[in-house]
Every structure is written in C-alpha cells, then in structure tokens.
Design an enzyme around this catalytic site. Structure first.
Site, mmCIF file in Angstrom:
data_model
loop_
_atom_site.group_PDB
_atom_site.id
_atom_site.type_symbol
_atom_site.label_atom_id
_atom_site.label_comp_id
_atom_site.label_asym_id
_atom_site.label_seq_id
_atom_site.Cartn_x
_atom_site.Cartn_y
_atom_site.Cartn_z
ATOM 1 N N THR A 12 -78.267 -32.357 -52.045
ATOM 2 C CA THR A 12 -79.725 -32.019 -51.943
ATOM 3 C C THR A 12 -79.940 -30.973 -52.784
ATOM 4 O O THR A 12 -81.195 -30.268 -51.998
ATOM 5 C CB THR A 12 -80.150 -32.238 -50.633
ATOM 6 O OG1 THR A 12 -79.605 -31.232 -49.646
ATOM 7 C CG2 THR A 12 -79.983 -33.594 -49.971
ATOM 8 N N GLY A 13 -79.399 -30.431 -53.615
ATOM 9 C CA GLY A 13 -79.795 -29.251 -54.338
ATOM 10 C C GLY A 13 -80.986 -29.647 -55.135
ATOM 11 O O GLY A 13 -81.558 -30.726 -55.297
ATOM 12 N N GLY A 16 -80.304 -33.144 -57.104
ATOM 13 C CA GLY A 16 -80.453 -34.289 -56.050
ATOM 14 C C GLY A 16 -81.907 -34.417 -55.677
ATOM 15 O O GLY A 16 -82.516 -35.744 -55.447
ATOM 16 N N ARG A 90 -62.188 -22.893 -66.063
ATOM 17 C CA ARG A 90 -62.704 -24.138 -66.009
ATOM 18 C C ARG A 90 -61.750 -25.039 -65.278
ATOM 19 O O ARG A 90 -62.466 -25.962 -64.528
ATOM 20 C CB ARG A 90 -62.974 -24.490 -67.399
ATOM 21 C CG ARG A 90 -63.783 -25.785 -67.492
ATOM 22 C CD ARG A 90 -64.325 -26.047 -68.842
ATOM 23 N NE ARG A 90 -65.238 -27.324 -69.016
ATOM 24 C CZ ARG A 90 -64.464 -28.583 -69.803
ATOM 25 N NH1 ARG A 90 -63.522 -28.319 -70.323
ATOM 26 N NH2 ARG A 90 -65.367 -29.678 -69.682
ATOM 27 N N ALA A 120 -74.262 -37.748 -61.679
ATOM 28 C CA ALA A 120 -74.882 -36.961 -62.200
ATOM 29 C C ALA A 120 -74.584 -35.348 -62.172
ATOM 30 O O ALA A 120 -75.023 -34.530 -62.819
ATOM 31 C CB ALA A 120 -76.257 -36.835 -61.500
ATOM 32 N N SER A 121 -73.425 -35.342 -61.436
ATOM 33 C CA SER A 121 -72.745 -33.810 -61.081
ATOM 34 C C SER A 121 -72.019 -33.452 -62.647
ATOM 35 O O SER A 121 -71.549 -34.311 -63.213
ATOM 36 C CB SER A 121 -71.507 -33.721 -60.358
ATOM 37 O OG SER A 121 -72.022 -34.269 -58.880
ATOM 38 N N THR A 145 -74.570 -40.004 -66.271
ATOM 39 C CA THR A 145 -75.746 -40.108 -66.688
ATOM 40 C C THR A 145 -75.583 -39.440 -68.323
ATOM 41 O O THR A 145 -76.760 -39.847 -68.934
ATOM 42 C CB THR A 145 -76.862 -38.815 -66.230
ATOM 43 O OG1 THR A 145 -75.939 -37.714 -65.894
ATOM 44 C CG2 THR A 145 -77.180 -39.307 -64.785
ATOM 45 N N ASP A 150 -79.792 -35.411 -73.004
ATOM 46 C CA ASP A 150 -79.964 -34.754 -74.526
ATOM 47 C C ASP A 150 -80.648 -35.521 -75.675
ATOM 48 O O ASP A 150 -81.232 -35.243 -76.149
ATOM 49 C CB ASP A 150 -78.459 -34.713 -74.737
ATOM 50 C CG ASP A 150 -77.467 -34.252 -73.979
ATOM 51 O OD1 ASP A 150 -77.282 -32.806 -73.949
ATOM 52 O OD2 ASP A 150 -76.890 -34.701 -73.015
#
Length: 316
Positions: A12-13, A16, A90, A120-121, A145, A150
């Site tokens: 829920t950031g 989200g 990374r 979507a992350s 996504t 883009d």
C-alpha cells in the site's frame, strides 16, 4: 470460485494506492483487499478510501491478510524492498526482493491459486519472471506491467508534438522496462499514416527531435523522481487499464511483460512485446515486423535482462 470483482493489492505504498484509487474511482471492483506488512497503514488507507463510496459507487475496501484473498480473481503485487544502503549492489537487492516474492507466491498459491497475478514491482521484468518460477499457477496468469507505462508516455509526447489526441497515436515501446527499452519507430502511426518520412498536421518527422522525444520517455521516471521522490499516478492508471481489459475480456493488445519462447529469437526472458490480454490472462502475441536496428535493440534488451536472471537461476 474466482471472482474478478474481488481484487487484492499487496503493498500500500504510492503505487499500490494509486492503483487502488484508480480502480475505486473507475468502479472496476466491488471489493478491494489491501495487504501490507504495515497493517496500520493498510487499515488507514482502506478506511480513507471507502469513505468515498457515496461519490463513486459501492465498493468494499478493507485491510486484510492473505487468507482474505480467497476467491479473488486478480491480485496486484506492488510490494518490494528498497536499497538498504548506498553500497548494496543491484544483484543483492534483487535477491532480497525475490525472497519477499517467495513468501508472496507461497501464500497466494495457498489462498488464491486461480487468481491472475499482475506484477507492478520493479524491476518488473525480472520480478515477473521470478513469480513465474515461484508460483504453481500457469505462466499465462502472471503478467508484468512492462512497458505499458513507457508506451503511454511515448504516445503522450508524440501527441503533443503532432497536436492530436493520444488515442489516435499508435506506437510502442518494447523490451525491458528500463534503460535498454526500444522505440518501434518503423510501425509508429497516426491516423494510419506512418510518422517516419511523413508530415502530419503540419509537423514533419525530424530525427533529432524524435531522438530527444525518446530520451524524454526513457528518462521520465528519473525526472519525476528527482522532482517529487516517486512515480505513482500514471502507473496506477496503467494497472486499472489492464484490470479493465481482463475483467471485460477485451482482448486488447498491450505491451506487457511476458515470457518469450523463441519470439524474435529470444527465449526464457520476460520483457514486453504486444500481447493479447483477456479474461484468461495472456492469450497470444502480436509480432510487428522490426527493422534491423529495432531487432538488434530488442535482443540487446533481452541480454541485459538475461545476465541477472541467470545469476539468480530464474531461466527455468
């Protein structure tokens, strides 16, 4: 029984909740279940959002846990961990995110084994492939996504340049959702007229200006983050758009992240190509003819993704 009107959102950031707001405002669900490791935040977001029901229509919004996703038709995954220190590389960050996805996959396979998963992350291509490896559900039910955002940025800027509606612009960004993505200029068109080598609405195709325009597309996230710290609104609308496509079985052709199995000579890599999306998830692929430079760029994009995928053992 799977209910496409019941939607789960994990994380829920900013992203989200932008997705939750778009879904709520567009009346795309009758029930939203918000899940976050910060339970108090999820509860507050749910309470805040559901108070808008008299303005948009009835939709139950509640905080929950994975068992509350039983029967959900679609689950949107926006969860992930951020860099723990400036020195973290990374690959180590990816390993920590995949550890989070292992837990999520296990819980979703237990409580929502038939739900379609929308990832979507970020990095979305690698995490989409990770979920395909970690979850027992068929790959066609796991979609990233990808470069849909883009592509939306690309069409928006082309529409501004030619002074037309973005809905009349047909053009794609394909490959990685990241620095190696490619613009498919060879098939970009407005009103059926190819943009290359043509003058449209009094504006000619200027190679230098188009290169600058594409750079603005690639750097959009960096520019937005530099200004406000995060991106959220447009990706929230992208998520809602994909959800509508699935819910209504529209079979739209979307540039989403899917596993390639020989298309364009690329195998075992998730990246974006035009894909038919419907109620069963990934239906089929549409493969536009790419010129030599575009094909080379797409394959380089795949190679960029393949290296960390192999290091993480995610190519099976």
């Amino acid at each position: 029984m799977m209910d496409i009107q019941k939607i789960g959102i994990i994380g829920t950031g900013y992203v989200g909740m932008a997705a939750a707001f778009a879904i709520f405002q567009q009346q795309l669900a009758t029930e939203l279940v918000l899940i976050d490791k910060n339970v108090s935040r999820a509860e507050g977001e749910a309470l805040d959002l559901m108070h808008g029901q008299p303005l948009v229509g009835r939709c139950t919004v509640r905080a929950g846990d994975f068992e509350d996703l039983e029967g959900a038709g679609l689950v949107i995954i926006c969860a992930g961990v951020s860099q723990s220190s400036p020195d973290e590389n990374r690959l180590d960050l990816l390993k920590r995110n995949i550890s989070v996805f292992e837990m999520i996959a296990r819980e979703l396979d237990r409580y929502a084994p038939n739900a379609l998963l929308l990832i979507a992350s970020n990095p979305v291509d690698i995490l989409t492939q990770a979920m395909q490896c970690l979850s027992a559900r068929p790959r066609q039910l796991i979609i990233g996504t990808g470069t849909y955002l883009d592509t939306s940025r690309f069409r928006t800027l082309l529409a501004q340049y030619y002074d037309v509606s973005p809905n009349s612009v047909h053009a794609y960004i394909l490959g990685e959702h990241g620095d190696s993505e490619i613009a498919v200029w060879s098939s970009a068109a407005i009103g059926g007229l190819p943009v290359q080598e043509n003058t449209i609405n009094g504006r000619e195709f200027d190679v230098e200006k188009m290169d600058t325009l594409f750079c603005r597309v690639k750097n959009a996230a960096y520019d937005i983050i530099a200004s406000k710290g995060h991106t959220n609104w447009a990706i929230g609308l992208v998520i809602a758009g994909i959800l509508r496509t699935i819910r209504d079985d529209q079979r739209r052709i979307l540039p989403v992240s899917v596993r390639l199995e020989g298309e364009y000579g690329i195998e075992n890599v998730c990246l974006s190509i035009p894909t038919i999306v419907g109620s069963q998830g990934i239906e089929n692929h549409i493969l536009p003819d790419l010129n030599e430079d575009e094909l080379k760029g797409l394959r380089l994009s795949a190679q960029t993704l393949l290296e960390p995928l192999e290091a993480l053992n995610l190519t099976h």
